[in-house]
Design an enzyme around this catalytic site. Sequence first.
Site, PDB file in Angstrom:
ATOM      1  N   GLY A   1      34.551  27.640  26.603  1.00 25.05           N
ATOM      2  CA  GLY A   1      34.720  26.189  26.488  1.00 25.05           C
ATOM      3  C   GLY A   1      34.877  25.504  27.842  1.00 25.05           C
ATOM      4  O   GLY A   1      34.504  24.338  27.994  1.00 25.05           O
TER       5      GLY A   1
ATOM      6  N   LEU B   1      38.428  27.059  25.008  1.00 22.10           N
ATOM      7  CA  LEU B   1      39.156  26.624  23.813  1.00 22.10           C
ATOM      8  C   LEU B   1      40.450  27.401  23.702  1.00 22.10           C
ATOM      9  O   LEU B   1      40.525  28.586  24.072  1.00 22.10           O
ATOM     10  CB  LEU B   1      38.301  26.836  22.560  1.00 22.10           C
ATOM     11  CG  LEU B   1      36.961  26.104  22.533  1.00 22.10           C
ATOM     12  CD1 LEU B   1      36.355  26.155  21.137  1.00 22.10           C
ATOM     13  CD2 LEU B   1      37.073  24.657  23.008  1.00 22.10           C
TER      14      LEU B   1
ATOM     15  N   ASN C   1      31.039  33.301  27.390  1.00 22.29           N
ATOM     16  CA  ASN C   1      31.335  34.727  27.161  1.00 22.29           C
ATOM     17  C   ASN C   1      31.785  35.030  25.734  1.00 22.29           C
ATOM     18  O   ASN C   1      32.411  36.061  25.479  1.00 22.29           O
ATOM     19  CB  ASN C   1      32.429  35.178  28.142  1.00 22.29           C
ATOM     20  CG  ASN C   1      33.737  34.435  27.919  1.00 22.29           C
ATOM     21  OD1 ASN C   1      33.719  33.271  27.553  1.00 22.29           O
ATOM     22  ND2 ASN C   1      34.854  35.098  28.117  1.00 22.29           N
ATOM     23  N   GLU C   2      31.482  34.123  24.786  1.00 26.68           N
ATOM     24  CA  GLU C   2      32.023  34.250  23.430  1.00 26.68           C
ATOM     25  C   GLU C   2      31.808  35.631  22.818  1.00 26.68           C
ATOM     26  O   GLU C   2      32.692  36.167  22.148  1.00 26.68           O
ATOM     27  CB  GLU C   2      31.411  33.179  22.506  1.00 26.68           C
ATOM     28  CG  GLU C   2      32.038  31.796  22.613  1.00 26.68           C
ATOM     29  CD  GLU C   2      31.511  31.002  23.812  1.00 26.68           C
ATOM     30  OE1 GLU C   2      30.757  31.566  24.636  1.00 26.68           O
ATOM     31  OE2 GLU C   2      31.867  29.824  23.924  1.00 26.68           O
TER      32      GLU C   2
END
Length: 302
Positions: free
Chosen positions: A153, A108, A177-178
């Site tokens: 994303g 994202l 990996n957020e």
Amino acid sequence: MALMVGARVLARNLLRPWSRLPDAVPGRTGPAAGGGDGVRCFGSPRVLVETDPAKGVAVIKLKNPPVNSLSLEVLTEFVISLEKLENDKTFRGVIVTSDCPGIFSAGLDLTEMCGKSQAHYAEYWRAVQELWLRLYLSNLVVIAAINGVSPAGGCLISLTCDYRVLADNPKYSIGLNETLLGIVAPSWFKDTLVNTVGHRTAERALQLGLLFPPAEALRVGIVDQVVPEDQVHSAALSVMARWLAIPDHARQLTKNLMRKPTADRLVKQRDADIQYFLQFISRDSIQKSLRVYLDKLRQKKG
Ligand SMILES: CCCCC/C=C\CCC/C=C/CC(=O)SCCNC(=O)CCNC(=O)[C@H](O)C(C)(C)COP(=O)(O)OP(=O)(O)OC[C@H]1O[C@@H](n2cnc3c(N)ncnc32)[C@H](O)[C@@H]1OP(=O)(O)O
């Protein structure tokens, strides 16, 4: 109100006749992605579509340099391209890949989630939801030819596909990996991963924000195949031929059986999910984490 604006913009984009898209590149013919004549290209500058009507296969190439981040424009153009392919009975399969060397997608677009208005966040999140729903429930056979690094994303896009081929390059890691950014993968990101690799592997990967290099990605099942870099496209085409050998109606109904319950969970609470995202992303602490992360990325060069 913000939600209505977002929905209206997306609906307007989706309903706009293709040939009138501002950036459309209609009917260009070019060398075949899979070889042979008769390949036609359309799409937009950021989402290229090469079609091979004889094979019934299209290739969607993301081209949003430098890192193929999923901006609002990319998400919207991607959805429009998919819809066009879905509605054209010539096509039974699509390969999703990147036109940016070494990068499948950086995920994202962080600049869309940082320092913007609530209305913008709502519009952006609805577009993320829309692309996920369209890809996850697509009637087409969707194969990811992952020819570069694929965090967050970017990984999610490939997880919505029916099959993932990854180029064997130690730099091309893949995963959600957020948590490393100080943010949290939403429940439907989590569901997509769990449905692919199972609960325990997903839990560990999500909490630790793991990015898997190719051999490990294959071992945990986040990708289905790892091939030498110059064979990613041909491998994706071979897999496509196998999947297209199955009668469409049987394969599509089976896909729906497997995926609809997951998709329905989001469909039933789409607006609530947007509100949740708004609350989360607007927090000072989250905005700060995103700014720090973006600054680190920018300073890497200096
Ligand atoms: C409890 C439930 C709560 C629910 C909450 C709801 C939602 C919150 C969760 C939202 C989900 C988000 C998922 C995401 O996808 S977040 C994005 C994650 N992406 C990453 O971590 C990747 C970051 N990028 C990189 O690691 C690298 O850029 C790279 C992809 C490995 C490529 O490296 P390299 O080739 O060296 O390029 P640079 O690093 O120099 O980058 C060039 C340029 O691009 C900018 N950039 C990179 N990534 C992004 C991005 N994702 N978005 C926007 N911009 C990006 C980078 O800043 C450089 O810019 P400048 O040229 O201006 O310096």
